[in-house]
Design a protein around this motif. Sequence first.
Motif, mmCIF file in Angstrom:
data_model
loop_
_atom_site.group_PDB
_atom_site.id
_atom_site.type_symbol
_atom_site.label_atom_id
_atom_site.label_comp_id
_atom_site.label_asym_id
_atom_site.label_seq_id
_atom_site.Cartn_x
_atom_site.Cartn_y
_atom_site.Cartn_z
ATOM 1 N N VAL A 141 -8.830 59.846 68.893
ATOM 2 C CA VAL A 141 -10.088 60.456 69.315
ATOM 3 C C VAL A 141 -10.383 61.712 68.503
ATOM 4 O O VAL A 141 -11.533 62.158 68.447
ATOM 5 N N VAL A 142 -9.362 62.282 67.852
ATOM 6 C CA VAL A 142 -9.595 63.447 66.993
ATOM 7 C C VAL A 142 -10.570 63.094 65.878
ATOM 8 O O VAL A 142 -11.328 63.943 65.402
ATOM 9 N N GLY A 143 -10.596 61.825 65.478
ATOM 10 C CA GLY A 143 -11.525 61.393 64.447
ATOM 11 C C GLY A 143 -12.972 61.441 64.882
ATOM 12 O O GLY A 143 -13.881 61.310 64.045
ATOM 13 N N LEU A 144 -13.224 61.641 66.168
ATOM 14 C CA LEU A 144 -14.575 61.779 66.697
ATOM 15 C C LEU A 144 -14.939 63.229 66.952
ATOM 16 O O LEU A 144 -16.077 63.516 67.332
ATOM 17 N N ALA A 145 -13.985 64.145 66.770
ATOM 18 C CA ALA A 145 -14.162 65.504 67.292
ATOM 19 C C ALA A 145 -13.695 66.577 66.310
ATOM 20 O O ALA A 145 -12.573 67.079 66.423
ATOM 21 N N PRO A 146 -14.530 66.951 65.334
ATOM 22 C CA PRO A 146 -14.152 68.054 64.449
ATOM 23 C C PRO A 146 -13.917 69.359 65.208
ATOM 24 O O PRO A 146 -13.215 70.247 64.719
ATOM 25 N N GLU A 147 -14.464 69.459 66.428
ATOM 26 C CA GLU A 147 -14.268 70.660 67.231
ATOM 27 C C GLU A 147 -12.799 70.914 67.563
ATOM 28 O O GLU A 147 -12.420 72.037 67.899
ATOM 29 N N LEU A 148 -11.972 69.882 67.484
ATOM 30 C CA LEU A 148 -10.551 70.047 67.812
ATOM 31 C C LEU A 148 -9.785 70.745 66.701
ATOM 32 O O LEU A 148 -8.632 71.136 66.896
ATOM 33 N N GLY A 149 -10.361 70.881 65.526
ATOM 34 C CA GLY A 149 -9.802 71.758 64.506
ATOM 35 C C GLY A 149 -8.830 71.140 63.526
ATOM 36 O O GLY A 149 -8.483 71.777 62.546
ATOM 37 N N MET A 150 -8.373 69.926 63.754
ATOM 38 C CA MET A 150 -7.416 69.302 62.833
ATOM 39 C C MET A 150 -8.185 68.548 61.752
ATOM 40 O O MET A 150 -8.267 67.322 61.758
ATOM 41 N N SER A 151 -8.743 69.307 60.813
ATOM 42 C CA SER A 151 -9.760 68.750 59.916
ATOM 43 C C SER A 151 -9.242 67.612 59.049
ATOM 44 O O SER A 151 -9.901 66.573 58.916
ATOM 45 N N ALA A 184 -5.882 59.521 72.796
ATOM 46 C CA ALA A 184 -5.921 60.980 72.864
ATOM 47 C C ALA A 184 -4.464 61.437 72.777
ATOM 48 O O ALA A 184 -3.611 60.715 72.265
ATOM 49 N N ALA A 185 -4.165 62.647 73.257
ATOM 50 C CA ALA A 185 -2.788 63.148 73.185
ATOM 51 C C ALA A 185 -1.840 62.187 73.905
ATOM 52 O O ALA A 185 -2.064 61.822 75.058
ATOM 53 N N THR A 186 -0.803 61.755 73.201
ATOM 54 C CA THR A 186 0.170 60.801 73.723
ATOM 55 C C THR A 186 1.562 61.354 73.476
ATOM 56 O O THR A 186 1.817 61.959 72.431
ATOM 57 N N ARG A 187 2.463 61.150 74.420
ATOM 58 C CA ARG A 187 3.796 61.751 74.335
ATOM 59 C C ARG A 187 4.677 60.990 73.337
ATOM 60 O O ARG A 187 5.391 60.061 73.693
ATOM 61 N N THR A 188 4.597 61.406 72.069
ATOM 62 C CA THR A 188 5.420 60.825 71.016
ATOM 63 C C THR A 188 6.029 61.943 70.186
ATOM 64 O O THR A 188 5.697 63.125 70.340
ATOM 65 N N THR A 200 3.040 71.904 76.157
ATOM 66 C CA THR A 200 2.011 72.941 76.286
ATOM 67 C C THR A 200 0.609 72.339 76.334
ATOM 68 O O THR A 200 -0.360 73.066 76.591
ATOM 69 N N LEU A 201 0.494 71.043 76.105
ATOM 70 C CA LEU A 201 -0.818 70.401 76.110
ATOM 71 C C LEU A 201 -1.225 70.061 77.540
ATOM 72 O O LEU A 201 -0.391 69.661 78.358
ATOM 73 N N PRO A 202 -2.519 70.200 77.872
ATOM 74 C CA PRO A 202 -2.933 70.036 79.268
ATOM 75 C C PRO A 202 -2.912 68.599 79.775
ATOM 76 O O PRO A 202 -2.603 68.353 80.930
ATOM 77 N N GLU A 203 -3.256 67.630 78.954
ATOM 78 C CA GLU A 203 -3.341 66.235 79.387
ATOM 79 C C GLU A 203 -2.674 65.361 78.337
ATOM 80 O O GLU A 203 -3.157 65.269 77.211
ATOM 81 N N VAL A 204 -1.566 64.713 78.699
ATOM 82 C CA VAL A 204 -0.817 63.889 77.754
ATOM 83 C C VAL A 204 -0.523 62.539 78.397
ATOM 84 O O VAL A 204 0.047 62.468 79.485
#
Length: 262
Positions: A141-151, A184-188, A200-204
Amino acid sequence: MSHLPAVLITGASSGIGAVYADRFAQRGHDLVLVARDKTRLDAIAARLRSSYGVAVDVRQADLTLQPDLASVEALLREDARIGILINNAGIAQSGDFLQQNGQRIEQLIALNVTAPTRLAAAMAPRLAQAGTGAIVNLGSVVGLAPELGMSVYGASKSFVLFLSQGLSLELGPKGVYVQAVLPAATRTEIWERSGVDVNTLPEVMEVDELVDAALIGFDRRELVTIPPLHVAERWDALNGARQGLLSDVRQAHAAERYRLPA
């Protein structure tokens, strides 16, 4: 011997890849597991053979290295048993763009962009000729969201989504199913490797839940599966807006707001 197609899974030594291996073995598919860590691969292969009675081949490979990538490409071109490719191997971005250097950028693009593209390209002609098979590309989902900062990472995953959509249009009519899975964030372990404490991530999401959801999308033959998306209509709306935009940009002249005053 299984009459189901064999499944080749990259990044199969842990996390999402290892769970995909377990689930396809449960379904009775023979496997080809690809990763750098042969010790881990051997252990997973032994467990799956014992638990499910399937054949499991192990291929040690670093897909950022040309000889290793070429070896897996050759396998996908030549081994007619392999009918499903899970393009899962990938790395995350550590730090923001100003902290990246050329070597880090090159490595990320090699694994997240070049490898899945070349592996799909190696396998696709054979699948198209057979009129069957599947290619699954793990995006984010980061590929849909430049707002997340991981350019850089986000750009690589945006590429994976676009590639999957394009391949579906090209290969779908030939009988080849293409799926993009956007976690989205997955525990790996990808978090630890990139220097992030996953706790430290809110939703995993747990990795088993992620893969099981992705496989429901696979069985339904979805083009894009977003396991954490509860309101499916949001994706439909986004895709519909994109289609509308396409009709607007097919114009021979610049929009009025970009024209010089007379």
